[in-house]
Design a protein around this motif. Structure first.
Motif, short mmCIF file in Angstrom:
data_model
loop_
_atom_site.label_atom_id
_atom_site.label_comp_id
_atom_site.label_asym_id
_atom_site.label_seq_id
_atom_site.Cartn_x
_atom_site.Cartn_y
_atom_site.Cartn_z
N MET A 342 38.31 4.67 -0.12
CA MET A 342 37.50 3.65 -0.51
C MET A 342 36.52 2.72 0.79
O MET A 342 35.31 2.85 0.31
CB MET A 342 38.45 2.40 -0.68
N ALA A 343 36.99 3.23 1.88
CA ALA A 343 35.96 2.84 3.07
C ALA A 343 34.68 3.79 3.14
O ALA A 343 33.60 3.16 3.26
CB ALA A 343 36.80 3.02 4.41
N VAL A 344 34.79 5.00 2.84
CA VAL A 344 33.51 5.71 2.80
C VAL A 344 32.71 5.53 1.54
O VAL A 344 31.63 5.82 1.97
CB VAL A 344 33.76 7.38 2.93
N THR A 345 33.29 5.31 0.53
CA THR A 345 32.70 5.05 -0.80
C THR A 345 31.91 3.58 -0.50
O THR A 345 30.73 3.37 -0.81
CB THR A 345 33.57 4.75 -1.90
N ILE A 346 32.31 2.47 -0.08
CA ILE A 346 31.99 1.33 0.31
C ILE A 346 30.62 1.39 1.14
O ILE A 346 29.71 0.87 1.16
CB ILE A 346 32.88 0.17 0.80
N ASP A 363 34.83 7.05 13.22
CA ASP A 363 33.97 6.00 13.19
C ASP A 363 34.18 4.60 13.37
O ASP A 363 35.04 4.38 12.28
CB ASP A 363 32.90 6.23 12.06
N PRO A 364 34.26 4.08 14.01
CA PRO A 364 34.93 2.30 14.14
C PRO A 364 34.42 1.66 12.92
O PRO A 364 35.28 0.91 12.39
CB PRO A 364 34.25 1.77 15.60
N ALA A 365 33.15 1.93 12.49
CA ALA A 365 32.70 1.12 11.35
C ALA A 365 33.56 1.25 10.06
O ALA A 365 33.84 0.61 9.30
CB ALA A 365 31.36 1.23 11.22
N ILE A 366 33.78 2.73 9.74
CA ILE A 366 34.49 3.22 8.62
C ILE A 366 36.07 2.62 8.72
O ILE A 366 36.54 2.28 7.80
CB ILE A 366 34.27 4.72 8.53
N GLN A 367 36.23 2.74 9.91
CA GLN A 367 37.82 2.21 10.24
C GLN A 367 38.08 0.84 9.98
O GLN A 367 38.94 0.30 9.47
CB GLN A 367 38.37 2.84 11.83
N ALA A 368 37.05 -0.02 10.12
CA ALA A 368 37.08 -1.48 9.99
C ALA A 368 37.22 -1.91 8.52
O ALA A 368 37.81 -2.61 8.04
CB ALA A 368 35.98 -1.94 10.76
N ILE A 369 36.37 -0.90 7.77
CA ILE A 369 36.33 -1.14 6.29
C ILE A 369 37.80 -0.85 5.68
O ILE A 369 38.36 -1.47 4.77
CB ILE A 369 35.39 -0.44 5.67
N ALA A 370 38.24 0.40 6.06
CA ALA A 370 39.77 1.14 5.58
C ALA A 370 40.73 -0.23 6.16
O ALA A 370 41.62 -0.34 5.29
CB ALA A 370 39.88 2.19 6.61
N ASP A 371 40.53 -0.91 7.06
CA ASP A 371 41.48 -1.75 7.80
C ASP A 371 41.69 -3.11 6.66
O ASP A 371 42.50 -3.98 6.49
CB ASP A 371 41.31 -2.37 9.06
N ASN A 372 40.25 -3.02 6.13
CA ASN A 372 40.13 -4.46 5.11
C ASN A 372 40.80 -4.17 3.71
O ASN A 372 40.64 -5.03 2.76
CB ASN A 372 38.69 -4.73 5.15
N VAL A 373 41.26 -2.89 3.20
CA VAL A 373 41.66 -2.68 1.95
C VAL A 373 42.98 -2.99 1.76
O VAL A 373 43.75 -2.73 2.39
CB VAL A 373 41.38 -1.31 1.79
#
Length: 475
Positions: A342-346, A363-373
């Motif tokens: 989901m993070a890499v898609t977003i 990548d911290p930016a991708i990890q941050a999106i994953a944490d928000n799912v």
């Protein structure tokens, strides 16, 4: 050779043995060419992954006569080992085809059948029409077997195997291309059943990652199918009634029921190769509905990752409990992680190997999106997955930074008969995977050759294109 009276095995195997190119409908031929194109694209795209490098080290250590080409590595090895490694490549990114009925997944046949067929065809000097017909026969066999032995929902919740049946399709394709006689052909089919994998998908380390590297177990099935054909050609005997009765393959494969009429229902008029789904995302099919919903919302809302404040995904329990890894350490773990995919898609990353590169995984930016799912069990998705439908439904809800609330539910993800690819989509997917490995010019030549397989042109040059530049030498 006459089969036993009432045999379920004999008519299916005989159909696969006797099938001619002329018997295959034009629409089935077209579907098969696209299936071959998609599989070879996946093979090339997967050939440079870490999983592929590890498998190549094994193949190189084993040696083997130079009988068949390995995709993307400029290497030739024995037929069984080439089938094995090409199957690893095809399935590495989890981008390979599936046999699917209205969202109900029933294996990944192309990743076993096509590598086995390519290895045998190259060694035997087969024509394009022979290769295409063998692949059709392999698909028909594998798909009809898995359709006939579908378990009850209660049994599926306890015992599940993705590719337990695919050695049959690989063996049929290889036996045809190696031109086995009638008795040996039936022996090859029986030997394939004996050498099939166990239904181990409930034991992939779901609660104690890393996940099992073979995941769908398609590669051992490709290798076993080729071995079965080779051993039958050498005189080995196999079961002649593998699918029959109360002790048939269905119970070996972990099912609790079998409908033998499905083995031959509309055989020769209904072509299951026309019912494949081709993946638009390099990830487990169970998360595709969620990824499609998110991609739609992002596109329709003209959104960027920075615009999203909250992400909620509703799905069925298996996904919520087992696909929750937010810091995947391996490519396989990431393919079966809903927060990661989901993070890499977003984030809008190009679909393919980049989703799982070391740089992306860290990548911290991708990890941050994953944490928000946020993942929740959705009542409808739960009910429809744990039923005869076995749909992989999801609903995605986004809250934007400016307060908008967006929602989309997808019952059956893009890629199958119910929601097919747009014209030219599979060709574009092929180039996105093949061009970085063998170059745009070679990929174009390969695409034209695959889509013209039944036009009578020599197919020998295609193997060199599939092989690409050399990266290893046999030890």
């Amino acid at each position: 050779m006459d089969g036993p009276s009432g045999s379920a095995t004999h008519p299916l195997v005989e159909f696969a043995r006797r099938l001619s190119f002329a018997d295959v409908s034009p629409s089935a031929r077209s579907a098969t060419r696209l299936a071959i194109l998609d599989s070879i694209g996946c093979m090339l795209g997967g050939s440079r992954t870490g999983l592929a490098r590890q498998a190549a080290e094994f193949v190189l250590a084993m040696g083997g006569n130079a009988q068949a080409t390995v995709s993307g590595r400029g290497l030739r090895t024995s037929m069984p080992l080439a089938a094995f490694l090409n199957s690893v490549h095809a399935n590495a990114l989890d981008y390979d085809d599936a046999f699917e009925r209205d969202g109900k997944g029933m294996g990944h046949p192309g990743a076993s059948v096509i590598p086995a067929a390519l290895a045998a065809a190259e060694h035997a000097g087969a024509t394009g029409q022979e290769l295409l017909t063998a692949i059709v026969a392999g698909y028909e066999t594998a798909n009809r077997i898995i359709e006939a032995i579908q378990p009850t929902p209660a049994r599926h919740a306890r015992v599940w195997g993705v590719a337990v049946h695919q050695a049959f399709g690989a063996a049929i394709a290889a036996a045809r291309l190696l031109r086995l006689g009638e008795l040996a052909f039936h022996d090859a089919f029986g030997l394939a059943g004996t050498m099939s994998a166990v239904p181990a998908a409930r034991k992939w380390n779901w609660t104690n990652r890393p996940l099992s590297s073979p995941k769908d177990v398609v590669a051992s099935q490709a290798e076993s199918g080729v071995k079965a054909a080779c051993l039958a050609a050498s005189g080995w005997h196999g079961s002649r009634d593998m699918l029959d009765g109360e002790t048939g393959f269905w119970i070996m494969a972990g099912s609790d029921r079998c409908d033998p009429t499905r083995f031959t229902d509309r055989l020769g008029t209904r072509w299951t190769v026309e019912e494949l789904s081709f993946k638009p995302y390099p990830a487990c099919r169970w998360v595709h509905a969620a990824l499609e919903a998110a991609e739609h919302l992002m596109r329709e809302g003209a959104l960027r990752a920075a615009d999203i404040r909250e992400i909620e995904v509703g799905s069925f329990e298996d996904v919520v409990e087992n696909f929750a890894e937010r810091r995947p350490k391996t490519m396989v773990d990431a393919e079966f992680s809903l927060p990661w995919t989901m993070a890499v898609t977003i984030a809008g990353l190009p679909k393919g190997p980049q989703w799982y590169s070391d740089a992306t995984l860290n990548d911290p930016a991708i990890q941050a999106i994953a944490d928000n799912v946020l993942m929740v069990v959705d009542r409808e998705a739960q009910a429809r997955h744990f039923s005869e439908e076995r749909k992989s439904m999801s609903v995605v809800r986004l809250v934007t930074c400016d307060g908008r609330r967006l929602e989309r539910r997808v019952a059956v993800a893009l890629g199958g008969v119910a929601s097919p690819w747009p014209k030219g989509g599979i060709e574009a997917k092929f180039h996105s995977l093949a061009d970085p490995v063998i170059g745009e010019e070679a990929a174009g030549e390969l695409r034209r050759g695959i889509l013209g397989l039944d036009e009578g042109e020599p197919i020998g040059p295609l193997y060199a294109l599939i092989g690409g530049p050399s990266t290893e030498r046999p030890r």
